[in-house]
Design a protein around this motif. Structure first.
Motif, PDB file in Angstrom:
ATOM      1  N   PHE A  79      37.749  10.506  93.948  1.00  0.00           N
ATOM      2  CA  PHE A  79      36.750   9.439  93.775  1.00  0.00           C
ATOM      3  C   PHE A  79      35.709   9.384  94.902  1.00  0.00           C
ATOM      4  O   PHE A  79      34.515   9.264  94.624  1.00  0.00           O
ATOM      5  N   PRO A  80      36.104   9.465  96.197  1.00  0.00           N
ATOM      6  CA  PRO A  80      35.074   9.386  97.256  1.00  0.00           C
ATOM      7  C   PRO A  80      34.079  10.530  97.224  1.00  0.00           C
ATOM      8  O   PRO A  80      32.977  10.410  97.769  1.00  0.00           O
ATOM      9  N   ARG A 107      37.349  13.568 102.324  1.00  0.00           N
ATOM     10  CA  ARG A 107      35.945  13.814 102.700  1.00  0.00           C
ATOM     11  C   ARG A 107      35.799  14.155 104.172  1.00  0.00           C
ATOM     12  O   ARG A 107      34.691  14.195 104.696  1.00  0.00           O
ATOM     13  N   ASP A 109      30.821   7.092 108.888  1.00  0.00           N
ATOM     14  CA  ASP A 109      31.651   8.262 108.591  1.00  0.00           C
ATOM     15  C   ASP A 109      33.084   8.082 109.101  1.00  0.00           C
ATOM     16  O   ASP A 109      33.627   8.922 109.810  1.00  0.00           O
ATOM     17  N   LYS A 139      32.768  11.815  94.504  1.00  0.00           N
ATOM     18  CA  LYS A 139      31.856  11.711  93.368  1.00  0.00           C
ATOM     19  C   LYS A 139      30.480  11.203  93.795  1.00  0.00           C
ATOM     20  O   LYS A 139      29.485  11.441  93.110  1.00  0.00           O
ATOM     21  N   ALA A 140      30.445  10.467  94.920  1.00  0.00           N
ATOM     22  CA  ALA A 140      29.158   9.951  95.405  1.00  0.00           C
ATOM     23  C   ALA A 140      28.358  11.017  96.130  1.00  0.00           C
ATOM     24  O   ALA A 140      27.181  10.810  96.438  1.00  0.00           O
ATOM     25  N   THR A 141      28.978  12.149  96.402  1.00  0.00           N
ATOM     26  CA  THR A 141      28.282  13.254  97.081  1.00  0.00           C
ATOM     27  C   THR A 141      27.736  14.221  96.040  1.00  0.00           C
ATOM     28  O   THR A 141      27.947  14.059  94.839  1.00  0.00           O
ATOM     29  N   ARG A 142      27.073  15.240  96.524  1.00  0.00           N
ATOM     30  CA  ARG A 142      26.506  16.217  95.593  1.00  0.00           C
ATOM     31  C   ARG A 142      27.345  17.485  95.527  1.00  0.00           C
ATOM     32  O   ARG A 142      26.841  18.564  95.209  1.00  0.00           O
ATOM     33  N   ARG A 198      43.088  10.168  99.726  1.00  0.00           N
ATOM     34  CA  ARG A 198      41.749   9.711  99.326  1.00  0.00           C
ATOM     35  C   ARG A 198      40.867   9.470 100.552  1.00  0.00           C
ATOM     36  O   ARG A 198      39.660   9.707 100.529  1.00  0.00           O
ATOM     37  N   SER A 252      29.491   2.161 105.694  1.00  0.00           N
ATOM     38  CA  SER A 252      29.288   3.398 104.931  1.00  0.00           C
ATOM     39  C   SER A 252      28.528   4.446 105.724  1.00  0.00           C
ATOM     40  O   SER A 252      28.549   5.630 105.379  1.00  0.00           O
ATOM     41  N   ASP A 253      27.846   4.027 106.813  1.00  0.00           N
ATOM     42  CA  ASP A 253      27.063   4.964 107.618  1.00  0.00           C
ATOM     43  C   ASP A 253      27.796   5.426 108.876  1.00  0.00           C
ATOM     44  O   ASP A 253      27.222   6.137 109.700  1.00  0.00           O
TER      45      ASP A 253
END
Length: 369
Positions: A98-99, A150, A76, A101-104, A146, A73-74
């Protein structure tokens, strides 16, 4: 800029070593294909880059920074699998979003990103549909969307179109290439299909039993294989490779395949080139692709008599198996040229298409004419 470098990678599963001292540098925006048979280590290499597998030795660097100690996950990096892995209760829009949604990101930013990637992938009209209403090709487009939405540093693809039928695979190959050219992301793609590799790659990385065999452009690995494994694995139909011997014949050289009564004429310059390789006779193999075997019905200088054994019509051309003594030599002819099995025809080998290998080690001798 996204560069990926593998340095001295070693990977074991118990006592079995699946990656053996792998060194590879992948440039920014490059499309690399890892090609090889099942079990050769290509998917394990991809998973190691993604962080889904730990390595036993070596370094994985992204943009010059070691990442093998980081969680996936770190890093990228986005990954697309052969299975589509879409959420069945979500529609296409929600799957792609969906990916994010974990961001701001704000709702408007998410909407813009999803609709931009849907437009690139030509699936805008599918955004309200559930995965169960999609074709295999459309589901794979959604999976790619998907992963891309990002904007990761690199895209990793593990046989993403292997489950599709032949027509869809052809369409998706073109889509993936178009998408890469448009997005310009660094891409690593795993496949065992050499047609996919040849049509997609900037460079092909060929692996066998965990060992890197050759890295080069599709043209390089096709025209100048490093060894017999690469020669046989790349190209359809595969290269003819037959044990042979070479001898002087007046002002020329004659290459005779094992057991054949008559040899093929080659330029005299072949002899001194082969003489540089000690003990080559008795350990020599001749390689030639089917397009390098020339066939005609009438006798001519340099042509030897052979018999048509099997004719394989492939539409635009035929592949004809020619019996040369006890050996078979595959030739590519225009469609319908050799009329029937058993026909006596004449064949010669184009010296510019010939390859010579050490039959014991399998290595190319690097001799060209």
């Amino acid at each position: 800029m996204t560069q990926i470098e593998l340095r001295g990678i070693q990977k074991f599963f118990g006592a079995l070593q699946v990656i053996k001292d792998l060194n590879l540098k992948i440039d920014d925006n490059e499309f690399i294909v890892l090609l090889g048979q099942s079990g050769c280590g290509k998917t394990t290499t991809l998973r190691a880059i993604a962080g889904l597998e730990t390595i036993d030795e070596g370094d994985i660097l992204i943009d010059g920074k070691p990442v093998h100690h980081l969680k996936c996950s770190d890093r990228d990096i986005a990954m697309v699998f052969q299975s589509f892995s879409l959420y069945p209760h979500m529609n296409v829009y929600e799957n792609i979003a969906f990916p994010l949604k974990a961001t701001r990101m704000s709702k408007s930013e998410v909407d813009k990103a999803v609709r931009e990637i849907a437009k690139v992938l030509r699936i805008t009209e599918l955004l309200d549909k559930k995965p169960s209403a999609l074709s295999g090709g459309d589901m794979q487009r959604v999976a790619i969307g998907r992963a891309l939405v990002r904007r990761p540093k690199a895209m990793l693809m593990d046989e993403p179109i292997g489950a599709l039928d032949a027509k869809l695979r052809e369409e998706m190959r073109a889509e993936i290439k178009r998408l890469h050219l448009k997005q310009g992301s660094t891409t690593i793609y795993v496949t065992h299909d050499q047609i996919e590799a040849m049509s997609l790659a900037d460079r092909i990385v060929i692996m066998h039993e965990g060992v890197l065999q050759q890295v080069g452009s599709p043209e390089e690995v096709y025209a100048h294989p490093n060894n017999m494994f690469v020669a046989r694995f790349v190209g359809s139909p595969v290269m003819n490779i037959i044990k042979a011997s070479v001898a002087a014949d007046n002002s020329a050289a004659r290459v005779t395949v094992e057991g054949a009564p008559e040899g093929f004429a080659f330029p005299a310059e072949l002899l001194p080139k082969l003489d540089q390789h000690k003990h080559v006779n008795g350990n020599l193999a001749l390689g030639v692709r089917p397009e390098g075997v020339l066939v005609r019905y009438d006798s001519a200088d340099g042509y030897v008599p052979v018999e048509a054994h099997i004719i394989e019509p492939l539409g635009a051309y035929d592949i004809v198996d020619l019996k040369v003594g006890p050996q078979m030599l595959r030739a590519r002819t225009r469609s319908g040229y050799v009329k029937s099995v058993g026909d006596r025809v004449f064949a010669r080998i184009d010296p510019s298409h010939a390859h010579f290998f050490n039959n014991e080690s399998g290595d190319s001798l690097g001799v060209t004419l």
